[in-house]
Design an enzyme around this catalytic site. Structure first.
Site, mmCIF file in Angstrom:
data_model
loop_
_atom_site.group_PDB
_atom_site.id
_atom_site.type_symbol
_atom_site.label_atom_id
_atom_site.label_comp_id
_atom_site.label_asym_id
_atom_site.label_seq_id
_atom_site.Cartn_x
_atom_site.Cartn_y
_atom_site.Cartn_z
ATOM 1 N N ASP A 113 0.819 -1.218 0.000
ATOM 2 C CA ASP A 113 0.000 0.000 0.000
ATOM 3 C C ASP A 113 0.854 1.270 0.000
ATOM 4 O OD1 ASP A 113 -2.337 1.446 0.008
ATOM 5 O OD2 ASP A 113 -2.638 1.309 2.185
ATOM 6 N N ASN A 132 -11.009 -2.743 -4.935
ATOM 7 C CA ASN A 132 -10.231 -1.802 -5.753
ATOM 8 C C ASN A 132 -10.876 -1.486 -7.111
ATOM 9 O OD1 ASN A 132 -7.017 -2.942 -4.463
ATOM 10 N ND2 ASN A 132 -8.174 -1.118 -3.888
HETATM 11 C C1 IPE Z 1 -5.370 -2.577 0.233
HETATM 12 O O1 IPE Z 1 -5.068 -1.241 0.002
HETATM 13 C C2 IPE Z 1 -5.358 -3.338 -1.059
HETATM 14 C C3 IPE Z 1 -4.066 -3.479 -1.701
HETATM 15 C C4 IPE Z 1 -2.928 -2.998 -1.290
HETATM 16 C C5 IPE Z 1 -4.068 -4.211 -2.936
HETATM 17 P P1 IPE Z 1 -6.211 -0.143 -0.191
HETATM 18 O O2 IPE Z 1 -5.508 1.115 -0.440
HETATM 19 O O3 IPE Z 1 -7.189 -0.606 -1.211
HETATM 20 O O4 IPE Z 1 -6.917 -0.172 1.227
HETATM 21 P P2 IPE Z 1 -7.766 0.951 1.966
HETATM 22 O O5 IPE Z 1 -8.798 1.437 0.982
HETATM 23 O O6 IPE Z 1 -6.823 2.040 2.356
HETATM 24 O O7 IPE Z 1 -8.348 0.276 3.157
HETATM 25 C C1 IPE Z 2 -1.738 0.203 -3.270
HETATM 26 O O1 IPE Z 2 -1.485 1.564 -3.313
HETATM 27 C C2 IPE Z 2 -2.039 -0.383 -4.625
HETATM 28 C C3 IPE Z 2 -3.416 -0.858 -4.779
HETATM 29 C C4 IPE Z 2 -4.333 -0.804 -3.877
HETATM 30 C C5 IPE Z 2 -3.757 -1.435 -6.055
HETATM 31 P P1 IPE Z 2 -2.658 2.632 -3.300
HETATM 32 O O2 IPE Z 2 -3.046 2.905 -4.699
HETATM 33 O O3 IPE Z 2 -3.757 2.207 -2.423
HETATM 34 O O4 IPE Z 2 -1.915 3.873 -2.697
HETATM 35 P P2 IPE Z 2 -2.524 4.939 -1.685
HETATM 36 O O5 IPE Z 2 -3.025 4.176 -0.500
HETATM 37 O O6 IPE Z 2 -3.618 5.641 -2.412
HETATM 38 O O7 IPE Z 2 -1.376 5.814 -1.353
HETATM 39 MG MG MG Z 3 -4.097 2.456 -0.445
#
Ligand code: IPE
Ligand code: IPE
Ligand code: MG
Length: 248
Positions: free
Chosen positions: A28, A76
């Site tokens: 993340d 997602n």
């Molecule tokens: C969790 O991250 C999913 C992945 C890293 C693939 P998210 O960014 O989707 O989670 P939330 O929305 O902050 O809980």
């Molecule tokens: C994790 O990074 C990747 C996926 C969830 C696919 P994020 O895209 O959630 O990054 P932040 O949390 O917005 O910084």
């Molecule tokens: Mg995220």
């Protein structure tokens, strides 16, 4: 689940004879990494994919048996279409490269999640990756793709119910071990250590069943900045924990 974020431990010592068998990572922070640099979120995902490559290779090098990464959750899909497409594009690129390097890397790859909403091309690539790598027996990398812990449990429950109706399972007797066999993670031991970078302190639907006795490690580092040293810091913290599994 620990309530406190572990303090950074620079130079933490790792005992390589007592590594966790299975490390799981919620990759993340890609979006925030890009935002900090004035780049589009997709640039963060590209950087995150590089980090994944580095960390997966390193896990094999140090002799971890299993690495499971959360790449795309069942939630997602809510993101803007362009971002979802960019992530799927990066995945395709990664898999094509991984297939090309398979003979050298010898990493067994599995996918946890319902792959049916992916494009036929991507599904085929996942299938091919899984097939070609199936006979490797070093580190196994599980990529969670369109994965949700609740979705996994519901799917398992439905298949189990069908097996009961077909007389293949007994509805009056179901052990934890048997039910584990209905999950995407069948055959894989539970994660010993779950790492979440980016400062968020939640599971976000990751490995709900399997995390029952996992140790957690949280760090503010954003996934694209996550490094081998960071991983060692997490492992050192894990090695300092006392795992009691309900005992004394
Ligand atoms: C969790 O991250 C999913 C992945 C890293 C693939 P998210 O960014 O989707 O989670 P939330 O929305 O902050 O809980
Ligand atoms: C994790 O990074 C990747 C996926 C969830 C696919 P994020 O895209 O959630 O990054 P932040 O949390 O917005 O910084
Ligand atoms: Mg995220």
């Amino acid at each position: 689940m620990p309530l406190f974020r572990k303090k950074e431990q620079p130079g933490a010592e790792v005992d390589f004879t007592k590594l966790p068998r299975h490390v799981a990572i919620i990759m993340d922070g890609n979006g925030r990494w890009a935002k900090k640099r004035g780049l589009p979120r997709t640039a963060g995902h590209a950087a995150g994919a590089e980090t994944f490559r580095t960390i997966a290779t390193y896990c094999k090098e140090i002799g971890l048996d299993y690495l499971t990464v959360y790449a795309f959750s069942t939630e997602n899909w809510k993101r803007p279409q362009e971002e979802v497409s960019a992530i799927m594009g990066l995945l395709k690129k990664y898999l094509l490269e991984a297939i090309g390097r398979m003979e050298r890397d010898k990493v067994k790859m599995e996918f946890f999640g319902d792959l049916s909403p992916l494009t036929p091309e991507l599904r085929e690539l996942c299938e091919r990756t899984r097939e070609i790598s199936s006979h490797y027996d070093g580190c196994q990398v599980n990529i969670c793709l369109n994965y949700g812990g609740r979705d996994e449990l519901l799917r398992g429950a439905m298949v189990y119910a069908r097996d009961c109706l077909d007389g293949k399972a007994d509805p009056n007797h179901l052990t934890e071990e048997q039910f584990s066999g209905y999950l995407f993670s069948r055959g894989v031991p539970d994660p010993d250590l779950i790492i979440r970078p980016s400062g968020e302190l939640r599971l976000s639907n990751f490995l709900l069943w399997q995390s029952a006795y996992a140790e957690f490690y949280f760090t503010d580092v954003l996934w694209p900045d996550f490094s081998k040293e960071e991983l060692l810091r997490a492992i050192a913290a894990y090695q300092g924990r006392s795992r009691r599994f309900g005992g004394v």
